[in-house]
Motif scaffolding. Structure first.
Motif, PDB file in Angstrom:
ATOM      1  N   ARG A   1       7.096 -13.127   1.358  1.00 29.73           N
ATOM      2  CA  ARG A   1       7.101 -12.503   2.819  1.00 29.73           C
ATOM      3  C   ARG A   1       6.278 -11.586   3.210  1.00 29.73           C
ATOM      4  NH1 ARG A   1      11.128 -15.420   5.411  1.00 29.73           N
ATOM      5  NH2 ARG A   1      12.913 -15.851   4.319  1.00 29.73           N
ATOM      6  N   ILE A   2       5.666 -11.214   2.259  1.00 29.91           N
ATOM      7  CA  ILE A   2       4.582  -9.879   2.437  1.00 29.91           C
ATOM      8  C   ILE A   2       2.999 -10.379   2.154  1.00 29.91           C
ATOM      9  CG2 ILE A   2       3.573  -7.605   1.911  1.00 29.91           C
ATOM     10  CD1 ILE A   2       6.225  -7.609   3.960  1.00 29.91           C
ATOM     11  N   LEU A   3       2.831 -10.834   1.000  1.00 26.03           N
ATOM     12  CA  LEU A   3       1.649 -11.141   0.693  1.00 26.03           C
ATOM     13  C   LEU A   3       1.010 -12.313   1.366  1.00 26.03           C
ATOM     14  CD1 LEU A   3       2.353  -9.141  -1.851  1.00 26.03           C
ATOM     15  CD2 LEU A   3       1.261 -10.864  -3.295  1.00 26.03           C
ATOM     16  N   PRO A   4      -0.309 -12.301   1.784  1.00 25.47           N
ATOM     17  CA  PRO A   4      -0.688 -13.598   2.331  1.00 25.47           C
ATOM     18  C   PRO A   4      -0.856 -14.714   1.185  1.00 25.47           C
ATOM     19  CG  PRO A   4      -2.670 -11.977   1.941  1.00 25.47           C
ATOM     20  CD  PRO A   4      -1.193 -11.355   1.716  1.00 25.47           C
ATOM     21  N   LYS A   5      -0.912 -16.130   1.764  1.00 23.92           N
ATOM     22  CA  LYS A   5      -1.229 -17.151   0.790  1.00 23.92           C
ATOM     23  C   LYS A   5      -2.159 -17.011  -0.239  1.00 23.92           C
ATOM     24  CE  LYS A   5      -0.930 -22.228   0.407  1.00 23.92           C
ATOM     25  NZ  LYS A   5      -0.302 -21.923  -0.745  1.00 23.92           N
ATOM     26  N   ASN A   6      -2.134 -17.004  -1.532  1.00 24.44           N
ATOM     27  CA  ASN A   6      -3.502 -16.871  -1.951  1.00 24.44           C
ATOM     28  C   ASN A   6      -3.451 -17.818  -3.464  1.00 24.44           C
ATOM     29  OD1 ASN A   6      -5.792 -15.975  -3.245  1.00 24.44           O
ATOM     30  ND2 ASN A   6      -4.717 -14.447  -4.584  1.00 24.44           N
ATOM     31  N   ASP A   7      -4.256 -18.701  -3.522  1.00 25.53           N
ATOM     32  CA  ASP A   7      -4.187 -19.669  -4.727  1.00 25.53           C
ATOM     33  C   ASP A   7      -5.255 -19.186  -5.755  1.00 25.53           C
ATOM     34  OD1 ASP A   7      -1.932 -20.800  -3.980  1.00 25.53           O
ATOM     35  OD2 ASP A   7      -3.011 -22.122  -2.641  1.00 25.53           O
ATOM     36  N   TYR A   8      -5.921 -18.105  -5.471  1.00 20.75           N
ATOM     37  CA  TYR A   8      -7.324 -18.054  -6.054  1.00 20.75           C
ATOM     38  C   TYR A   8      -7.170 -16.833  -6.905  1.00 20.75           C
ATOM     39  CZ  TYR A   8     -12.245 -16.802  -6.919  1.00 20.75           C
ATOM     40  OH  TYR A   8     -13.345 -16.528  -7.542  1.00 20.75           O
TER      41      TYR A   8
ATOM     42  N   GLY B   1      -7.483  -4.701  -2.314  1.00 20.22           N
ATOM     43  CA  GLY B   1      -7.136  -3.314  -1.635  1.00 20.22           C
ATOM     44  C   GLY B   1      -7.723  -2.266  -2.768  1.00 20.22           C
ATOM     45  N   CYS B   2      -8.285  -1.012  -2.345  1.00 24.08           N
ATOM     46  CA  CYS B   2      -8.370  -0.027  -3.221  1.00 24.08           C
ATOM     47  C   CYS B   2      -8.715   1.167  -2.442  1.00 24.08           C
ATOM     48  CB  CYS B   2      -9.731  -0.422  -3.898  1.00 24.08           C
ATOM     49  SG  CYS B   2     -10.224   0.843  -5.114  1.00 24.08           S
ATOM     50  N   SER B   3      -8.207   2.556  -2.970  1.00 20.01           N
ATOM     51  CA  SER B   3      -8.402   3.583  -2.349  1.00 20.01           C
ATOM     52  C   SER B   3      -8.475   4.698  -3.503  1.00 20.01           C
ATOM     53  CB  SER B   3      -7.201   4.155  -1.477  1.00 20.01           C
ATOM     54  OG  SER B   3      -7.514   5.346  -0.877  1.00 20.01           O
ATOM     55  N   GLY B   4      -9.791   4.592  -3.999  1.00 16.35           N
ATOM     56  CA  GLY B   4      -9.865   5.568  -5.323  1.00 16.35           C
ATOM     57  C   GLY B   4      -8.924   5.163  -6.491  1.00 16.35           C
TER      58      GLY B   4
ATOM     59  N   GLY C   1      -4.602   4.948  -4.349  1.00 15.00           N
ATOM     60  CA  GLY C   1      -4.159   5.863  -3.412  1.00 15.00           C
ATOM     61  C   GLY C   1      -3.671   5.136  -2.034  1.00 15.00           C
ATOM     62  N   ARG C   2      -3.550   3.604  -1.976  1.00 20.96           N
ATOM     63  CA  ARG C   2      -3.071   3.286  -0.625  1.00 20.96           C
ATOM     64  C   ARG C   2      -2.464   1.989  -1.250  1.00 20.96           C
ATOM     65  NH1 ARG C   2      -6.537   3.054   4.567  1.00 20.96           N
ATOM     66  NH2 ARG C   2      -7.675   1.422   3.277  1.00 20.96           N
ATOM     67  N   PHE C   3      -1.645   1.789  -2.388  1.00 20.02           N
ATOM     68  CA  PHE C   3      -0.841   0.830  -3.041  1.00 20.02           C
ATOM     69  C   PHE C   3       0.711   0.727  -2.183  1.00 20.02           C
ATOM     70  CE2 PHE C   3      -1.193  -1.892  -6.678  1.00 20.02           C
ATOM     71  CZ  PHE C   3      -0.066  -2.814  -6.470  1.00 20.02           C
ATOM     72  N   ASP C   4       0.587  -0.107  -1.101  1.00 14.04           N
ATOM     73  CA  ASP C   4       1.671  -0.080  -0.571  1.00 14.04           C
ATOM     74  C   ASP C   4       2.028  -1.401   0.115  1.00 14.04           C
ATOM     75  OD1 ASP C   4       0.520  -0.176   2.168  1.00 14.04           O
ATOM     76  OD2 ASP C   4      -0.008   1.787   1.317  1.00 14.04           O
ATOM     77  N   ALA C   5       3.155  -1.607   0.628  1.00 10.78           N
ATOM     78  CA  ALA C   5       3.602  -3.019   1.147  1.00 10.78           C
ATOM     79  C   ALA C   5       2.845  -3.365   2.503  1.00 10.78           C
ATOM     80  CB  ALA C   5       4.957  -3.275   1.444  1.00 10.78           C
ATOM     81  N   GLY C   6       2.423  -2.467   3.247  1.00 10.74           N
ATOM     82  CA  GLY C   6       1.435  -2.333   4.189  1.00 10.74           C
ATOM     83  C   GLY C   6       0.255  -3.127   3.920  1.00 10.74           C
ATOM     84  N   MET C   7      -0.447  -2.569   3.044  1.00 17.67           N
ATOM     85  CA  MET C   7      -1.665  -3.067   2.534  1.00 17.67           C
ATOM     86  C   MET C   7      -1.607  -4.445   2.103  1.00 17.67           C
ATOM     87  SD  MET C   7      -4.404  -1.157   3.592  1.00 17.67           S
ATOM     88  CE  MET C   7      -5.656  -1.821   2.687  1.00 17.67           C
ATOM     89  N   LEU C   8      -0.457  -4.645   1.106  1.00 16.92           N
ATOM     90  CA  LEU C   8      -0.400  -6.091   0.540  1.00 16.92           C
ATOM     91  C   LEU C   8      -0.217  -7.051   1.855  1.00 16.92           C
ATOM     92  CD1 LEU C   8       1.791  -5.265  -2.209  1.00 16.92           C
ATOM     93  CD2 LEU C   8      -0.503  -5.904  -2.374  1.00 16.92           C
ATOM     94  N   PHE C   9       0.260  -6.766   2.788  1.00 16.68           N
ATOM     95  CA  PHE C   9       0.313  -7.664   3.886  1.00 16.68           C
ATOM     96  C   PHE C   9      -1.171  -8.442   4.167  1.00 16.68           C
ATOM     97  CE2 PHE C   9       0.265  -8.932   8.354  1.00 16.68           C
ATOM     98  CZ  PHE C   9       1.415  -9.627   8.437  1.00 16.68           C
ATOM     99  N   TYR C  10      -2.255  -7.721   3.927  1.00 12.49           N
ATOM    100  CA  TYR C  10      -3.620  -8.185   4.219  1.00 12.49           C
ATOM    101  C   TYR C  10      -4.464  -8.506   3.077  1.00 12.49           C
ATOM    102  CZ  TYR C  10      -2.293  -6.044   8.602  1.00 12.49           C
ATOM    103  OH  TYR C  10      -1.796  -5.845   9.687  1.00 12.49           O
TER     104      TYR C  10
END
Length: 716
Positions: free
Chosen positions: A310-317, A514-517, A520-529
């Motif tokens: 329900r959060i991660l975008p569909k990804n088969d790669y 995603g990456c932030s050093g 530094g931004r490992f959260d469910a909000g970024m995982l949505f994209y």
């Protein structure tokens, strides 16, 4: 399932129940959150007369009823509740929210510019209103029965003909009944040491943590677990809170004078005070609540499944990649890149990633950010021609970008100095040679969309690493009026989400990481994209075991960027075997951060064998259930990954130290079918009961950070 009867609200998942009621005075009381029960739990909420706990005017004769002791569903400031509160309006003498109705609906509920839980779910919305201020707060509840989760957020609606300033606007609050034995599990850290699982008892006090950095940060993660001291991986009640948000946040927990506990999750009131204009609304980020009566492990698996579905975008790669950064950093040309690609192609990797240094005048971190034009001199031609040469070697091509940042020494800054976050009449705060672009400004977001649309359309790019290498410092936007400056942190992350949404929507064929050093931004909000995030810049296997262990409490392994890097490790100087480095990296997305040209033929052969080994178990990492079989305090971190049918499993991890004159270590497996029988890759047969109760003997270790990689398959 949602049921409403006689002002009692009942939300039920497969194994949990959530109860609220509207009392005689229209206040929304919280009654119960925990295991499913078959009755109204209001009988537990009997109160005594406590001194210095006042009563609302209508109930002044009954001194046992006080806002200071009630379990309230959404506590507010100025009504006689002296505990931490979820909402406060600047200058208002209180925010007195009373019940004003409810609605039940079913569907997929998109938030205004915010990431959110996807899919069709049943929703309850409860309307609360302050009649004096003419201000309404809608409390939203989504029920995910399958994952034992309740998703909560709030919407503020100003129905008055004047504006209000929201000093506090938390998305959710939750009160727990009296307990003398409350413990908190959180995940603090720092750059290169993120999300270290920390457990502490809660006394009569307030514990708060969060981020003022404009990102969720390396220092704290927007997540929390509440449990008691007896809760373990497999036993006891556990309550999880996971914010779907990437900006400055705050989590507050208070154990009050009576022994009740209150938890608040929301946007940081230290960094965001929102002006709610007349007849406008403001929507908070979501927080996902998980309940488990089977310990921390079950809570984690529920979270992993929900995030994947329900959060991660569909990804088969899911490529095995090699990244150029630790091998060459900024110092490269076309010849060096292709030489590295020649070696990489012989390692049987899928994806070649060119990291920082390929654009503008970018030979250090002091220049070029913002100038996203490939440096043809450095690349020895066009970017597309380089991509074609990489593809001809049998590998996909990926690229590093840092869209949110700019160097003062860049053409973009010279053209648009007004496009950065910078306090007026002050020198800017510089970090790593960088300033932050003003993503509160729609003009900047539009510009970046155009630039990266052109870039990502210029060749066969299959992967993008989206980096962000500093905290926000000058939290001032030249594009906003003075009265809106306290909204910059939240508006900035809305701009990030907007840009991410546009580009990931246009380029659905590209895997965005995603990456932030690092983390530094490992959260469910970024995982949505971005379906995966670089877990940490620290690739040392010993430290990574602790980081990935802490990360696993909420986030699935498929979301954790994890690579084998060079030794001695660049962050710690530690040596570890290739097999050990691989054992930890395989508990994530798997890839390499090294120069294959510096490797011996024996090491190259070992990498090819490891890649084959990983591909044989990759489906378990991507889709399987994870069990934490041991923790860093046991001087070993070992994960069990198992498919949903429980037919195949793999143990991955490391043992920290080899002790002299000791017996071989053993590890007990979890959740196997009682009557099953399993066989290892070496042909040894065990019953499931033996593996769970007696355990599996590990190989005799040698040295430090010894690898564990054991595969088992069910034979009956």
């Amino acid at each position: 399932m949602i049921q409403v009867s006689d002002n009692l609200f009942l939300l039920e998942t497969e194994h949990s129940a959530y109860q609220m009621k509207v009392n005689e005075r229209g206040m929304l009381e919280h009654l119960w959150y925990g295991a499913r029960v078959d009755q109204n739990m209001d009988y537990l909420n009997l109160h005594n007369d406590l001194g210095f706990s006042g009563q609302i005017y209508e109930d002044q004769a009954d001194r046992t009823l006080s806002p200071d002791t009630l379990m309230l569903e959404y506590p507010t400031e100025g009504i006689g509740d002296y505990r931490i509160t979820a909402a406060k309006v600047e200058g208002a003498l209180g925010l007195d929210l009373r019940y004003a109705g409810y609605e039940i609906s079913t569907g997929e509920f998109n938030l205004d510019g915010l990431p959110h839980v996807r899919g069709e779910l049943e929703q309850l919305t409860i309307h609360l209103k302050d009649e004096v201020l003419n201000l309404q707060v809608d409390l939203h509840y989504l029920v995910d029965e399958k994952h034992d989760a309740i998703i909560r957020w709030a919407t503020f609606r100003n129905k008055a003909n004047r504006s209000y300033r929201l000093d506090r606007s938390f998305g959710m609050a939750l009160d727990f009944p009296v307990s003398e034995d409350v413990e908190l599990i959180s995940f603090p850290g720092r750059h290169n040491k993120e999300r270290i699982m920390t457990r502490q008892p809660l006394a009569q006090n307030v514990v708060c943590f969060g981020s003022k950095r404009g990102t969720s940060s390396h220092q704290h993660n927007p997540s929390l677990i509440v449990c008691d001291s007896l809760t373990t991986e497999n036993y006891g009640d556990a309550y999880g809170f996971l914010m779907v948000y990437s900006g400055s946040f705050k989590i507050e927990v208070e154990k009050d004078q009576t022994g009740q506990t209150r938890v608040l999750c929301g946007i940081s009131p230290d960094m965001t005070r929102w002006t709610l204009d007349a007849h406008a609304s403001f929507e908070t980020p979501q927080t996902i609540l998980f309940y488990s009566s089977q310990g921390l492990g079950k809570l984690s698996r529920n979270s992993h499944d929900l995030l994947r579905e329900r959060i991660l975008p569909k990804n088969d790669y899911h490529p095995i990649l090699i990244n150029t950064w630790e091998a060459v950093m900024f110092d490269f040309n076309r010849e060096k890149l292709l030489e590295m690609a020649d070696h990489a192609a012989k390692l049987d990797v899928d994806l070649y990633v060119m990291d920082d240094g390929w654009f503008g005048d970018r030979n250090s971190d002091l220049a070029g950010l913002g100038d996203w034009i490939p440096n043809k001199t450095k690349l020895g031609g066009s970017l597309n021609s380089l991509i074609e040469e990489i593809n001809a070697r049998g590998m996909d091509f990926g690229l590093w970008i840092e869209p949110e940042m700019i160097n003062e020494n860049s053409d973009l800054y010279r053209a648009h100095p007004e496009w950065v976050l910078q306090a007026p009449n002050r020198k800017p705060l510089i970090s790593r040679g960088q300033m932050v672009l003003d993503l509160c400004n729609p003009e900047v977001v539009d510009y970046l969309e155009d630039v990266f649309t052109h870039l990502l359309s210029s060749g066969n790019i299959r992967y993008v690493k989206w980096d962000m290498n500093r905290s926000l410092g000058d939290v001032y936007s030249p594009s906003l009026p003075v009265e809106k400056q306290e909204e910059v942190c939240h508006r900035y992350i809305l701009g990030v989400y907007d840009l991410l949404g546009r580009l990931t929507g246009k380029f659905s064929n590209i895997l965005f990481e995603g990456c932030s050093g690092g983390g530094g931004r490992f959260d469910a909000g970024m995982l949505f994209y971005t379906p995966q995030i670089w877990c940490s810049d620290d690739t040392d296997v010993h430290e990574r075991s602790k980081i990935q262990y802490g990360t696993s409490f909420f986030y699935p392994a498929v979301s954790m960027g994890a690579h084998v890097s060079e030794v001695p490790n660049q962050q710690t100087g530690r040596w570890a075997s290739l097999e050990a480095r691989a054992a930890m990296a395989m508990a994530g997305t798997y890839g390499y951060e090294l120069d294959p040209g510096e490797m011996s033929e024996e090491e190259k052969a070992e990498i090819r064998a490891l890649n084959k080994q990983f591909r044989s178990i990759q489906d378990l990492i991507v889709e399987g259930d994870v069990y934490r079989l041991s923790s860093p305090k046991n001087e070993q971190v070992i994960f069990q990954f198992m498919d949903k049918a429980k037919d195949r499993l793999v143990l991955l991890g490391i043992v920290y130290e080899t002790r002299p004159s000791t017996m071989r270590r053993k590890i007990r497996l979890q959740s196997l079918p009682e009557q099953a029988v399993y066989e290892t890759q070496d042909g040894v047969i065990y019953s499931a009961r033996a593996l769970m109760h007696g355990g599996l003997l590990l190989s005799q270790t040698c040295g430090t950070d010894a690898p564990v990689h054991i595969e088992l398959k069910r034979i009956r």
